[in-house]
Design a protein around this motif. Structure first.
Motif, PDB file in Angstrom:
ATOM      1  N   LYS A 359     -20.417  27.543   5.377  1.00  0.00           N
ATOM      2  CA  LYS A 359     -20.921  28.365   4.279  1.00  0.00           C
ATOM      3  C   LYS A 359     -22.118  29.220   4.699  1.00  0.00           C
ATOM      4  O   LYS A 359     -22.171  30.404   4.422  1.00  0.00           O
ATOM      5  CB  LYS A 359     -21.326  27.428   3.130  1.00  0.00           C
ATOM      6  CG  LYS A 359     -21.302  28.137   1.785  1.00  0.00           C
ATOM      7  CD  LYS A 359     -21.941  27.361   0.658  1.00  0.00           C
ATOM      8  CE  LYS A 359     -21.421  25.980   0.415  1.00  0.00           C
ATOM      9  NZ  LYS A 359     -22.098  25.348  -0.752  1.00  0.00           N
ATOM     10  N   ASP A 384     -27.651  25.629  13.982  1.00  0.00           N
ATOM     11  CA  ASP A 384     -26.903  26.880  13.780  1.00  0.00           C
ATOM     12  C   ASP A 384     -27.830  28.082  13.837  1.00  0.00           C
ATOM     13  O   ASP A 384     -29.056  27.946  13.892  1.00  0.00           O
ATOM     14  CB  ASP A 384     -26.141  26.829  12.438  1.00  0.00           C
ATOM     15  CG  ASP A 384     -27.059  26.770  11.227  1.00  0.00           C
ATOM     16  OD1 ASP A 384     -28.018  27.553  11.180  1.00  0.00           O
ATOM     17  OD2 ASP A 384     -26.817  25.929  10.328  1.00  0.00           O
ATOM     18  N   THR A 415     -23.821  23.916  -5.520  1.00  0.00           N
ATOM     19  CA  THR A 415     -24.378  23.145  -6.638  1.00  0.00           C
ATOM     20  C   THR A 415     -25.737  22.543  -6.289  1.00  0.00           C
ATOM     21  O   THR A 415     -26.453  22.067  -7.162  1.00  0.00           O
ATOM     22  CB  THR A 415     -23.441  21.973  -7.004  1.00  0.00           C
ATOM     23  OG1 THR A 415     -23.303  21.149  -5.845  1.00  0.00           O
ATOM     24  CG2 THR A 415     -22.098  22.455  -7.462  1.00  0.00           C
ATOM     25  N   PHE A 451     -30.213  20.366  11.391  1.00  0.00           N
ATOM     26  CA  PHE A 451     -30.219  19.077  10.697  1.00  0.00           C
ATOM     27  C   PHE A 451     -30.076  17.978  11.746  1.00  0.00           C
ATOM     28  O   PHE A 451     -29.236  18.084  12.642  1.00  0.00           O
ATOM     29  CB  PHE A 451     -29.055  18.988   9.704  1.00  0.00           C
ATOM     30  CG  PHE A 451     -29.262  19.854   8.493  1.00  0.00           C
ATOM     31  CD1 PHE A 451     -29.867  19.341   7.355  1.00  0.00           C
ATOM     32  CD2 PHE A 451     -28.880  21.193   8.499  1.00  0.00           C
ATOM     33  CE1 PHE A 451     -30.087  20.149   6.242  1.00  0.00           C
ATOM     34  CE2 PHE A 451     -29.097  22.000   7.400  1.00  0.00           C
ATOM     35  CZ  PHE A 451     -29.700  21.476   6.266  1.00  0.00           C
TER      36      PHE A 451
END
Ligand code: ADP
Length: 477
Positions: A359, A384, A415, A451
């Protein structure tokens, strides 16, 4: 083994943590007492003109050294003492410390004048501490023994059967006490000790009762939370069905099963389908969170996290390829080792992280998955060169429903529930997750995010790791 632990507390980790912390605190305090005692000797001798006798000096040094030695031994063994109520545990260690201290104090009081000793008040201090940690009957017994020994000692000293060692220099004259003074002193001492134990014990009991009440309340709250989660799951599930059915009708219309569809209507229907997908996505996230909160369904098994990571990347392979994202997996471990985890939950966590890469990394971007060992943990870094996370949002991305400002501004659908779920799952398995941005492989336009997750290995089993490899995904740039 004497049972020193209240029934409700035996399985209560916080209780044991407090006892263990308190034991360490006593040990540190005792080192201070050792130093203070030497200081008392030196200051008394050289600054205050006390004339310690050689017996007193030898006795104080002997007591001080003994304290240092038994404190060192207790300090060394403290971490090894467990919390099993049926075996020698942290509570027994507290009792042992108290007994040693009382013996040392009794000797010290004796060699500094007994009834005339300036330090007999420390008995009171010990009674307070004892009352806070030991069962009532035990403290009363100890208090009785101390009063008994102290009473016998001052009586025998008064009738000159036992020699006295008052500190010369504190008093201008040899302190000779009539028997009435000795009796009065003893009565006051006894009263002080007993009242101290009574009050301190009462306070300690109330505190324990309050703690027990708090614990019961916490259990009730946990049960209520579980009931609430079950209710949410039920309601949300009910909402899911009509949305799914509506969506399938829209699909039927869009596939022209009910006849040709006007372009303008088609566009609206596509919007409806998109919105329904979003709603279903949200519902699924809420269902997953509720399930996680219940944690009744966790089913830990031995599994290879590296394998799971590859499966999750594979599942997203087409999406990575369609955005021309170059994906690299580095595994620098020498051995392949298992972790103990609920496979479904772990898959949920890892696939969430991988989905975020699809995403938040734009066309032609790069994603690296670095798998390595970090002590007894497996470490996975996901690096990334995507849109990155602004500094002020970094500490919030693991909060429920939190979305960084740039992802909202650039209209990425989401969300804000995924990462909170990931964190909860990782921590539930004893692991940890952190985030950094920039990632180190990005640039000013696309700073990227990194992460890092660590999960403890399952320590029993180890098997040979297959060849360590650098595996670019097929189709990567
Ligand atoms: P969602 O993606 O559904 O919004 P998440 O909880 O997965 O929710 O992520 C929370 C926020 O963290 C995202 O809205 C986004 O701002 C940020 N984020 C997560 N992963 C990345 C990433 N790889 N790069 C940049 N931002 C990210």
């Amino acid at each position: 083994m004497i049972l020193l632990v209240p029934g409700w507390a035996a399985d209560y980790p916080e209780f044991w943590n407090t006892i263990r912390r308190r034991n360490l605190w006593f040990i540190k305090l005792r080192y201070l007492a050792v130093i203070s005692l030497i200081a008392f000797l030196l200051i008394g001798e050289f600054l205050l003109d006390f004339s310690f006798t050689s017996t007193q000096i030898q006795a104080i040094i002997f007591i001080d050294l003994s304290m240092l030695i038994y404190n060192g031994i207790i300090h060394y063994y403290r971490p090894k003492v467990g919390i099993n109520p049926a075996k020698f545990n942290a509570m027994h260690l507290s009792l042992l410390q108290m007994l040693f201290d009382l013996a040392a104090l009794m000797l010290l009081v004796y060699f500094t004048g007994t009834i005339d000793s300036p330090i007999y008040v420390f008995f009171i201090f010990h009674m307070v501490i004892g009352s806070l940690i030991l069962p009532g009957i035990m403290v009363y017994t100890i208090c009785g023994i101390v009063i008994g020994i102290f009473g016998i000692l001052i009586f025998l000293q008064n009738i000159s059967v036992v020699s006295s060692h008052y500190i010369v220099g504190i008093y201008s004259d040899t302190p000779a006490h009539p028997i009435t003074y000795v009796v009065l002193f003893f009565l006051v001492f006894t009263g002080m000790m007993v009242i101290t134990v009574l009050i301190a014990n009462r306070i300690a009991k109330n505190l324990l009762r309050r703690e027990e009440q708090l614990r019961t309340t916490l259990e009730i709250l946990n049960e209520a939370e579980k009931a609430k989660q079950k209710y949410i799951m039920g309601v949300v599930h009910e909402i899911k069905s009509p949305i799914s059915v509506s969506k399938s009708f829209v699909d039927l219309i869009l596939q022209n099963y009910l006849g040709p569809v006007d372009e303008a209507v088609k566009e609206k229907l596509l919007r409806i389908r998109e919105r329904s997908d979003e709603a279903l996505h949200l519902i699924n996230d809420i269902l997953k969170i509720s399930r996680l909160k219940l944690l009744e369904s966790t089913n830990p098994e031995k599994m290879y996290l590296g394998d799971l990571l590859e499966e999750c990347i594979d599942a997203k392979r087409e999406e990575f390829e369609s955005k021309n994202i170059k994906v690299l997996v580095y595994d620098t471990r020498k051995k392949k080792r298992t972790i103990m985890a609920d496979k479904d939950l772990m898959e949920l966590a890892v696939s969430n992280l991988v989905s975020n890469e699809v995403k938040y990394v734009p066309e032609g971007g790069n994603v690296q998955f670095n798998v390595s060992d970090a002590g007894d943990n497996v470490k996975i870094e996901i690096v990334d060169d995507g849109i990155g996370i602004p500094e002020k949002d970094l500490s919030h991305v693991f909060d429920q429903f939190y979305r960084a400002v740039n992802s909202r501004r650039q209209k990425f659908e989401g969300t804000g529930l995924g990462l909170s779920l990931v964190k909860e799952i990782i921590e539930h398995h004893g692991g940890n997750i952190t985030v950094e941005s920039p990632s180190g492989i990005g640039n000013t336009d696309r700073p990227g995010a990194k992460f890092t997750i660590t999960i403890p290995y399952h320590l029993e089993e180890e098997s040979e790791k297959e060849e360590s490899t650098l595996k670019p995904l097929e189709g990567g740039l």
